[in-house]
Design an enzyme around this catalytic site. Structure first.
Site, PDB file in Angstrom:
ATOM      1  CD  GLU A   1      26.249  70.291  66.099  1.00  0.00           C
ATOM      2  OE1 GLU A   1      25.951  69.622  65.120  1.00  0.00           O
ATOM      3  OE2 GLU A   1      26.113  71.512  66.155  1.00  0.00           O
TER       4      GLU A   1
ATOM      5  CD  GLU B   1      20.511  70.867  65.063  1.00  0.00           C
ATOM      6  OE1 GLU B   1      20.241  70.447  63.919  1.00  0.00           O
ATOM      7  OE2 GLU B   1      21.643  71.223  65.417  1.00  0.00           O
TER       8      GLU B   1
END
Ligand SMILES: *[C@@H]1O[C@H](CO)[C@@H](O)[C@H](O)[C@H]1NC(C)=O
Ligand SMILES: *[C@@H]1O[C@H](CO)[C@@H](O)[C@H](O)[C@H]1NC(C)=O
Ligand SMILES: *[C@@H]1O[C@H](CO)[C@@H](O)[C@H](O)[C@H]1NC(C)=O
Ligand SMILES: CC(=O)N[C@H]1CO[C@H](CO)[C@@H](O)[C@@H]1O
Length: 806
Positions: free
Chosen positions: A154, A223
């Site tokens: 991330e 996501e």
């Protein structure tokens, strides 16, 4: 108001796709621009995040089963480093940390798994999943080109802040994972410059417009934020089923083939695992499965119908050729063809105008902000704005195993605060330093850290006088202040990350004056660049004494460079008061509104299988344990602002969810969380006593605490002609009453339905006959089922039902 000023759920980076087959043999995972291929076979991946430490191991089979019934074929989870290695080289894979058991449970349902190995994970998880000891290793610099720090996750959104080192590091990571040759693709979320062959993917509320950086990559949405998380002092976010379904349908309309709901089940931040700081204990996320594992209806059911439709088109969606035509006014038609088969999408992204679309000789009304799916490019099988699933109204039910639900008998003990003794000494000091330390140095084994110092004052001292103040500046959390052995005040950061100054008038004495600061964290930061270096505790201070002089000039003595002594944790934590039976607890004179008190009671587990919750109304702030298991932190006195919620009962699903959709929030002007999940796995069976222990930091009254179960009391629907409706109660309950049932012209919403001018008069009788006494019942919604409605053609026929479960 939306409070998290920090960027939403940020980022991502490397994530391994690990696919488990039904057998013990591994399968090969490859990809091209259209889809992933498992052993050469193209697949649509409809996935949902379920984080194993956010539930208990005994909840996993049911959660995963409900995900499968909801139409998912894949479960995604992070790997949480700090739960597996809380202390350096001490590993823990027991209980709900048993990731292998979690993955096996997924395999038992014949589902695939996506593993996001971290090590950094955003996820509103304490310190982004890093163990605190890592931060305290000598020479480490996290999340950049640093020999001690290894691998990354991330990273896309924060890389820039790390300059050239960030880029070098990104390429190093990519090379590392490629050289492993593990036979599955690697992906990096929101990393637009991911090096070949690492697929860049999108995170967000909508990902239809995002495209991979290489034409040979499939379009992956890692996501899809199904809702949003809660923070202390904020109201409850809500994302409508209509808007979420719109986002999903749009994504598959525009080339998408891999999609993951973040979250499908949000769960609970047990213990001290919540990040933020100030992320609440409930991580419900308004996900399709609620915090306790119940179906969040209509979201779960509406998405299930969409998934079924998409899966029935898997072959065409993953092989076909797409041709899109712009109809103007944000209306887009997409025709997907493959081997003589055809699937069509009519999307209307206009946030306020319904569209009449002429398509192949038929007129379709596509409501604003919705997508219509045509099975064979002719028959409408789904529209994202037309919800046929039931709306469940969850209610709490009193504990039937307790005769006196409000009669819990409490005992208590005061926390033995560590203050200086008569000679100025303190016990249990772990460090002395001539500076104010950041709380992170203590490795996060407790929320609490004591700072001690003392000041000698003589008659000739310029600060000696009547009008003297002690000022302490702290960051991120809560501070309690003691002067000469007495408590003098508390203060806390507003949003968790901001600085605050506590100023109190003090009564100096000649000779030694003692100062104690008790600093409390409420979760560490989990995102933004260099989050691991953000100040926590009284760190920079300053801590100073100030006297207001005669001419109103101030005379200041800065204590920041005094000798400071440090001690970690509470006495009650050290003695494990939350799980021991030898010590003496008092039953008389139960204190209320008193700080730093431990409370204890016993209770019987509610009967049945419905999820158990405890109502912590009346308390202040602290932590709760059942049978030694921490339920998490509670904070009842930080109230969300009154004006963040919509006045109306329903919130408009149309238009971009983020930002202006604050009107969809619920529960404004009250505590962020009232009910705390007590997983059945924490409870003793049968007639045995269970023990609840609270550490109350701010002062409160435990008399209101009570245990309940959470269940569906009312099931409503407002379903469309031609659709299929299934109504269900939860657990062992059955339908016992039908309050409203009408098919025809109907208006209103659950609890407020009205009949229009026309409709089928037999509806009530038919619904009663079909549903009463049953756990579930279903209908094909049509005049065939309910009889003639005598409505004119231009009226939308809908079935409105309000049913009672008990
Ligand atoms: C915190 O962890 C580091 C790294 O393992 C260790 O060197 C240090 O002694 C620990 N500090 C405390 C206060 O336990
Ligand atoms: C002196 O200190 C008091 C108390 O902190 C503060 O309110 C005041 O503004 C200060 N005065 C000056 C002149 O700095
Ligand atoms: C609904 O209709 C389908 C086919 O038209 C039929 O197979 C099914 O049994 C019906 N279901 C109910 C509950 O009437
Ligand atoms: C909140 C957020 O990050 N939204 C993003 C969702 O995805 C779209 C498309 O990639 C972005 O443009 C948004 O910024």
């Amino acid at each position: 108001m939306m409070v998290m000023a920090s960027p939403p759920r940020l980022v991502i980076f490397i994530l391994a796709l690990l696919f488990f087959t039904f057998s013990t043999y591994a399968i090969e995972v490859t990809f091209d621009s259209k889809s992933l291929m498992l052993d050469g076979e193209r697949k649509l991946i409809i996935s949902g995040s379920i984080h194993y430490p956010r539930s208990t191991a005994d909840m996993w089979p049911d959660l995963i089963k409900k995900a499968k019934e909801g139409g998912l074929n894949t479960i995604e989870t992070y790997v949480f480093w700090n739960v597996h290695e809380p202390q350096h080289r001490q590993y823990d894979f027991t209980g709900n940390r048993d990731i292998i058991r979690f993955l096996k449970t997924i395999r038992e349902e014949n589902m695939y798994a996506i593993l996001r190995i971290g090590p950094y994970i955003c996820g509103e998880w304490n310190f982004g999943g890093f163990p605190m000891w890592l931060h305290n290793l000598k020479g480490i610099k996290m999340r950049t080109d640093n020999d001690i720090f290894e691998i990354e996750n991330e990273y896309g959104d924060v890389m820039k802040a790390y300059g050239d080192e960030g880029k070098r590091y990104l390429n190093w990571c990519a090379k590392l994972v490629n050289d492993l040759h593990i036979g599955i693709p690697w992906i990096m979320c929101k990393q637009n410059d991911s090096p070949w062959p690492i697929i860049n993917t999108c995170n967000g509320f909508y990902c239809d417009q995002a495209n991979p950086n290489n034409p040979n990559y499939p379009k992956i949405w890692t996501e899809n934020w199904s809702g949003w998380f809660k923070a202390w002092g904020e109201a409850t976010p809500v994302r409508s089923a209509e808007d979420l379904a719109f986002a999903v349908a749009r994504f598959f309309q525009l080339d998408g083939s891999v999609m993951n709901y973040y979250m499908y089940h949000g769960g609970t931040n047990f213990g001290r695992t919540a990040g933020g700081p100030y992320i609440a204990t409930s991580y419900d996320y308004d996900a399709p499965l609620d915090e306790y594992g119940n179906l969040n209806q209509p979201k779960w059911g509406h998405l299930r119908q969409l998934h079924k439709v998409l899966m029935s088109m898997e072959e065409v969606l993953t092989h076909g050729t797409r041709k899109s035509t712009d109809h103007g006014d944000q209306v887009l038609e997409t025709v997907i063809t493959y081997h003589g088969k055809c699937v069509c999408f009519l999307g209307n992204a206009n946030p306020s105008k319904d569209a009449r679309v002429m398509f192949r000789g038929q007129e379709f009304i596509v409501p604003a902000w919705s997508v219509t799916i045509l099975e064979d490019c002719f028959t409408e099988v789904f529209n994202t704005a037309k919800v046929n699933a039931q709306r469940s109204v969850m209610e709490t039910v009193k504990n039937d195993a307790e005769k006196e639900p409000f009669g819990l008998k409490w005992s208590w003990r005061a926390e033995r605060l560590e203050l200086h003794d008569k000679r100025g000494k303190v016990q249990g000091v772990i460090l002395r330093a001539k500076e104010l330390m950041d709380q992170k140095f203590a490795n996060d084994t407790s929320d609490y850290l004591y700072y001690f110092t003392s000041v000698h004052v003589s008659k000739h001292d310029p600060i000696w006088g009547k009008h003297t103040f002690l000022q302490v500046t702290g960051y991120s959390g809560v501070l309690h202040l003691f002067f000469n052995g007495k408590y003098i005040g508390s203060k806390w950061s507003h949003h968790g990350w901001d600085a605050y100054t506590l100023e109190k008038k003090v009564k100096l004495q000649l000779g030694r004056n003692t100062i104690v600061l008790l600093s409390g964290t409420v979760g560490f930061k989990n995102n933004e660049p260099s989050f691991d270096e953000k100040v926590v505790g009284v760190s920079h201070g300053p801590v100073k004494l100030t006297r207001i002089g005669r001419g109103h000039e101030n005379i200041t003595k800065d204590l920041s460079k005094n000798e400071w002594l440090y001690k970690v944790g509470l006495d009650g934590e050290k003695k494990k008061l939350y799980n021991e039976h030898s010590r003496k607890w008092f039953t008389r004179k139960l204190p209320t509104d008193r700080k730093f008190v431990w409370y204890k009671t016993t209770f019987k587990a509610p009967l049945g299988t419905d999820p158990v919750v405890v109502d912590l109304s009346g308390l202040g702030k602290g932590e709760a344990w059942v049978n030694g298991h921490s339920l998490g932190r509670y904070w009842q006195t930080l109230i969300s602002s009154e004006d963040a919620c919509s006045e109306s009962i329903t919130c408009d699903y149309r238009g971009d969810y983020w930002g202006k959709k604050d009107v969809c929030r619920k529960k404004c002007g009250g505590p962020t969380q009232r009910w705390y999940h007590v997983p059945r796995g924490f409870l003793q069976n049968d007639d045995q006593d269970n023990e609840l222990v609270l550490f109350e930091e701010f002062g409160g009254n435990p008399s209101y605490v009570n245990f309940r179960t959470m269940t569906v009391k009312t099931a409503c629907a407002h379903a469309y002609d031609g659709g299929f409706l299934e109504l269900s109660c939860q657990g062992d309950q059955v339908f016992t009453d039908i309050k409203f049932a009408y098919f025809g012209e109907t208006t209103g919403s659950c609890g407020y339905f009205h009949r229009g001018r026309c409709g089928a008069t037999n509806t009530m009788r038919i619904v009663r006959e079909t549903c009463l006494g049953h756990k579930s019942c279903s209908f094909n919604i049509s005049e065939d089922t309910f009889g003639p409605t005598h409505c004119k053609n231009n009226i939308d026929l809908r079935l409105a039902v309000q049913a009672v479960c008990s």
